[in-house]
Scaffold this motif. Sequence first.
Motif, PDB file in Angstrom:
ATOM      1  N   LYS A   1       0.799  -1.232   0.000  1.00  0.00           N
ATOM      2  CA  LYS A   1       0.000   0.000   0.000  1.00  0.00           C
ATOM      3  C   LYS A   1       0.828   1.278   0.000  1.00  0.00           C
ATOM      4  N   ALA A   2       2.142   1.159   0.127  1.00  0.00           N
ATOM      5  CA  ALA A   2       2.974   2.369   0.208  1.00  0.00           C
ATOM      6  C   ALA A   2       3.083   3.049  -1.157  1.00  0.00           C
ATOM      7  N   ILE A   3       3.337   4.355  -1.117  1.00  0.00           N
ATOM      8  CA  ILE A   3       3.741   5.046  -2.343  1.00  0.00           C
ATOM      9  C   ILE A   3       5.239   4.836  -2.463  1.00  0.00           C
ATOM     10  N   ILE A   4       5.667   4.271  -3.576  1.00  0.00           N
ATOM     11  CA  ILE A   4       7.092   3.993  -3.767  1.00  0.00           C
ATOM     12  C   ILE A   4       7.659   4.983  -4.781  1.00  0.00           C
ATOM     13  N   THR A   5       8.691   5.702  -4.378  1.00  0.00           N
ATOM     14  CA  THR A   5       9.451   6.463  -5.367  1.00  0.00           C
ATOM     15  C   THR A   5      10.779   5.725  -5.530  1.00  0.00           C
ATOM     16  N   THR A   6      11.485   6.002  -6.619  1.00  0.00           N
ATOM     17  CA  THR A   6      12.775   5.329  -6.783  1.00  0.00           C
ATOM     18  C   THR A   6      13.809   6.325  -7.284  1.00  0.00           C
ATOM     19  N   GLU A   7      15.034   5.927  -7.108  1.00  0.00           N
ATOM     20  CA  GLU A   7      16.127   6.598  -7.814  1.00  0.00           C
ATOM     21  C   GLU A   7      16.218   5.904  -9.174  1.00  0.00           C
TER      22      GLU A   7
ATOM     23  N   GLY B   1      18.799  10.843  -8.472  1.00  0.00           N
ATOM     24  CA  GLY B   1      18.507  11.950  -7.570  1.00  0.00           C
ATOM     25  C   GLY B   1      17.041  12.325  -7.558  1.00  0.00           C
ATOM     26  N   PHE B   2      16.226  11.541  -8.238  1.00  0.00           N
ATOM     27  CA  PHE B   2      14.805  11.848  -8.346  1.00  0.00           C
ATOM     28  C   PHE B   2      14.020  11.422  -7.102  1.00  0.00           C
ATOM     29  N   GLY B   3      14.400  10.278  -6.537  1.00  0.00           N
ATOM     30  CA  GLY B   3      13.543   9.599  -5.563  1.00  0.00           C
ATOM     31  C   GLY B   3      13.264  10.360  -4.280  1.00  0.00           C
ATOM     32  N   LEU B   4      14.302  10.924  -3.672  1.00  0.00           N
ATOM     33  CA  LEU B   4      14.082  11.581  -2.379  1.00  0.00           C
ATOM     34  C   LEU B   4      13.206  12.828  -2.523  1.00  0.00           C
ATOM     35  N   PRO B   5      13.547  13.766  -3.417  1.00  0.00           N
ATOM     36  CA  PRO B   5      12.633  14.902  -3.565  1.00  0.00           C
ATOM     37  C   PRO B   5      11.233  14.498  -4.019  1.00  0.00           C
ATOM     38  N   ALA B   6      11.118  13.492  -4.883  1.00  0.00           N
ATOM     39  CA  ALA B   6       9.792  13.042  -5.325  1.00  0.00           C
ATOM     40  C   ALA B   6       9.004  12.493  -4.132  1.00  0.00           C
ATOM     41  N   ALA B   7       9.719  11.804  -3.226  1.00  0.00           N
ATOM     42  CA  ALA B   7       9.055  11.276  -2.019  1.00  0.00           C
ATOM     43  C   ALA B   7       8.551  12.426  -1.153  1.00  0.00           C
ATOM     44  N   ILE B   8       9.340  13.488  -1.063  1.00  0.00           N
ATOM     45  CA  ILE B   8       8.924  14.667  -0.295  1.00  0.00           C
ATOM     46  C   ILE B   8       7.649  15.255  -0.897  1.00  0.00           C
ATOM     47  N   GLY B   9       7.623  15.355  -2.224  1.00  0.00           N
ATOM     48  CA  GLY B   9       6.421  15.854  -2.899  1.00  0.00           C
ATOM     49  C   GLY B   9       5.220  14.958  -2.659  1.00  0.00           C
TER      50      GLY B   9
ATOM     51  N   ASP C   1      -1.020  11.163   4.969  1.00  0.00           N
ATOM     52  CA  ASP C   1      -1.355   9.976   5.766  1.00  0.00           C
ATOM     53  C   ASP C   1      -0.802   8.690   5.197  1.00  0.00           C
ATOM     54  N   LYS C   2      -0.144   8.785   4.048  1.00  0.00           N
ATOM     55  CA  LYS C   2       0.349   7.552   3.432  1.00  0.00           C
ATOM     56  C   LYS C   2       1.808   7.318   3.767  1.00  0.00           C
ATOM     57  N   LEU C   3       2.172   6.033   3.720  1.00  0.00           N
ATOM     58  CA  LEU C   3       3.561   5.663   3.877  1.00  0.00           C
ATOM     59  C   LEU C   3       4.261   5.918   2.536  1.00  0.00           C
ATOM     60  N   VAL C   4       5.313   6.748   2.540  1.00  0.00           N
ATOM     61  CA  VAL C   4       6.037   7.045   1.301  1.00  0.00           C
ATOM     62  C   VAL C   4       7.476   6.550   1.440  1.00  0.00           C
ATOM     63  N   VAL C   5       7.875   5.692   0.528  1.00  0.00           N
ATOM     64  CA  VAL C   5       9.201   5.071   0.614  1.00  0.00           C
ATOM     65  C   VAL C   5       9.985   5.322  -0.660  1.00  0.00           C
ATOM     66  N   ASP C   6      11.190   5.843  -0.508  1.00  0.00           N
ATOM     67  CA  ASP C   6      12.100   5.988  -1.642  1.00  0.00           C
ATOM     68  C   ASP C   6      13.028   4.779  -1.667  1.00  0.00           C
ATOM     69  N   ILE C   7      12.921   3.971  -2.707  1.00  0.00           N
ATOM     70  CA  ILE C   7      13.863   2.861  -2.872  1.00  0.00           C
ATOM     71  C   ILE C   7      15.057   3.417  -3.646  1.00  0.00           C
ATOM     72  N   ALA C   8      16.230   3.388  -2.995  1.00  0.00           N
ATOM     73  CA  ALA C   8      17.387   4.122  -3.523  1.00  0.00           C
ATOM     74  C   ALA C   8      18.613   3.222  -3.639  1.00  0.00           C
ATOM     75  N   GLY C   9      19.574   3.711  -4.381  1.00  0.00           N
ATOM     76  CA  GLY C   9      20.890   3.084  -4.387  1.00  0.00           C
ATOM     77  C   GLY C   9      21.845   4.017  -3.666  1.00  0.00           C
TER      78      GLY C   9
ATOM     79  N   GLY D   1      24.486   5.204  -4.836  1.00  0.00           N
ATOM     80  CA  GLY D   1      24.961   6.214  -5.777  1.00  0.00           C
ATOM     81  C   GLY D   1      23.965   7.348  -5.924  1.00  0.00           C
ATOM     82  N   SER D   2      22.761   7.007  -6.349  1.00  0.00           N
ATOM     83  CA  SER D   2      21.830   8.081  -6.706  1.00  0.00           C
ATOM     84  C   SER D   2      21.293   8.838  -5.499  1.00  0.00           C
ATOM     85  N   ILE D   3      21.236   8.207  -4.333  1.00  0.00           N
ATOM     86  CA  ILE D   3      20.737   8.952  -3.169  1.00  0.00           C
ATOM     87  C   ILE D   3      21.641  10.156  -2.888  1.00  0.00           C
ATOM     88  N   GLN D   4      22.923  10.002  -3.259  1.00  0.00           N
ATOM     89  CA  GLN D   4      23.851  11.106  -2.973  1.00  0.00           C
ATOM     90  C   GLN D   4      23.669  12.286  -3.930  1.00  0.00           C
TER      91      GLN D   4
END
Lengths: 563, 162
Positions: free
Chosen positions: A383-389, A419-427, A434-442, A444-447
């Motif tokens: 049920k989570a919203i998943i963003t990714t790098e 570098g997309f995942g973390l800011p996209a998760a913030i958005g 109220d939702k669980l938002v998870v950035d699946i990252a590596g 490399g790209s999290i940096q």
Amino acid sequence: MKMNGAQILMKALKDEGVETIFGYPGGAVIDIYDELVKTDIRHVLVRHEQAAVHAADGYARAKGRVGVSLVTSGPGATNTVTGIASAYMDSIPLVVITGQVPKTLIGNDAFQEVDIVGITRPCTKHNYLVQSAESLAGIIKEAFHIARSGRPGPVLVDIPKDVVKAVIDYKAPGKVKMRTYNPTYNPNRRQLQKVIKLVEEAERPVIFAGGGIILSEASKALTEFSRKAQIPVTGSLMGLGGFPGSDPLWLGMLGMHGTYRANMSTSACDLLIGIGVRFDDRVTGRTDAFAAQSKIVHIDIDPTSIRKNIPVTIPVVGDCKNSLDMLNEMLGDADLGDLFERRKPWFDQIDEWKRAGRLDYEQKEIIKPQFVVEKLYEMTEGKAIITTEVGQNQMWAAQYYHFDRPGHFITSGGLGCMGFGLPAAIGAQMACPDKLVVDIAGDGSIQMNIQEMATAVQCCLPVKVVILNNGYLGMVRQWQELFYDKRYACTCMEHAPDFVKLAEAYGGVGLRATKPEEVETVLKQGLFNHNDRPVIMDFAVDKEECVYPMVPAGAPITEMLLV
Amino acid sequence: MQEEKHVLSILVDNQPGVLSRISGLFSGRGYNIESLCVAETTETGVSRITIVTQANTPLVEQIKKQLNKLINVLKVFELTGSPYVQREMALIKVSAKPESRAEILRIVDIFRCKVVDVSLDHYTIEVTGDDGKMNAILKMMAPHGIKEIARTGMIALFREPK
């Protein structure tokens, strides 16, 4: 009523129902910010303008509304370009407002001047340089209209500082009337009748659904169509969640890292119905071998998508939802006879492919990245919203998190933007508190946008970052392993920060798992114990794990490297 | 697939940056521009752009669709395949030595051109016509020595039904 440009801008944004802006102030937009804080629009202060656009992108996708960014001129504007290009490739509705030096200085190489309209012409749906305060309200209205209608996309509005300061008699803009822009929403009924005929005749049909399904909110209509006509469904990366991933008719993702059964059935089908897709090279592989025995129907609102990459038997220009609604209505009258009976051999064949080439991995003493994603799927009940790098993390997320709902998988598909995942998760978290938002990252790209941890902490956003840490730029390393004789040129990240300490330094929570038995504990703690600040979960995963199946670039999609 | 010459006539909003959107579309997507001509029409705020491009059939379809997708494009017509009239104008500065002056004037006469500037050792000739005529006169003038040339590129309109 006398108003200045900044006040007019705020009124125009309020009139469009804007509730949240992602931005970063600067000299050219001080006046706008001065007005912004007087309104009830929430402002998310990012730490880099690229992140402002990715966050607006994540917000737009999670909320189904136009995302808005506000940045200053010059470097503020140029920093948005990557974000804009990503949104353009993925057809995400955004309005990006940039400050500009006063009109009198334009062309003088003034401080923080850049021709952002010129720079973004090829990566926006449209853009404007506002010439007068009188035209501002109308342009903002038009910008939102263009961003959200037809095939959505980013629109940039560049506003010189003197336009912002000018005081004029405000006149409300009338209805948007554009004789040069008129997207086709309603498909041609006769074309659809031909589609129905092909559906009736087909022995081995496949539906290929893309991001258009999600953008036009056609998921229900697609599910109804697929079940009624008994046609299995595969999807592009952008289409994941457009059709329930747990449905028996779901084939999995198509293309370079698609499932064995999706690639095999698409190659063997006699009817392929592409809906809201653009037949990207990562999907088709070698185009002359793609669905070579098949008639191809292509439904899309953007005529340029049709016949751009592959020849099509029946083109249908129209909105995905309108088209599917009409097809469903027409199917109601069609004589489908012994459809279930006739399709049986096809479904038997697909089952055989399913058995022959499952997504698989073996969890031994080192943590497998797939295992982390699978556990994440179980523990969040999908049920989570998943963003990714971008890279391996993105592909494992696509393969092992079985998306059942639209708007829950947020990834930079076309541009493939690290570098997309973390800011996209913030958005996304701003859009869905109220939702669980998870950035699946590596690792490399999290940096590439790690600084946005500060944004998340400042806004008390409990986004979760799952780092599949293999110490490599994993996808490039995988290509080097498979196609460059293991010459790992510059893909080893020998020095990485301690992500746990880094999370804490930002004021967030940091957790780490180095053994398989710790995965569940860390996920449990990270996902459910902290709801007021971001959490980084650092998983030390198998360093040289590859994403399989894999189709080498340019090969037919049946030529898959399996585990 | 065979590449052929296609003549496109495009009506656009007459606004700053529109030409750049169109030329940027061609360069960004690797389409070819053989010639491009732009000027206002009689309708306020509308300009006509005539582009000649080399492309195969599916590609020219894609070019037309991409042009139509631009917000400032009103309408795209492909002239190739239907009857149309086309003209181009050129100014040709040609060396004119005493021994060849008469010969050059004879060619000017045959091609119904005009001499618009003259000096002791050159003529500047104004010539209007279609592709064929342009090529023919250039061929005729070449032996005399063409010093400079300026061409407008092709403009064209559909023929009306008779």
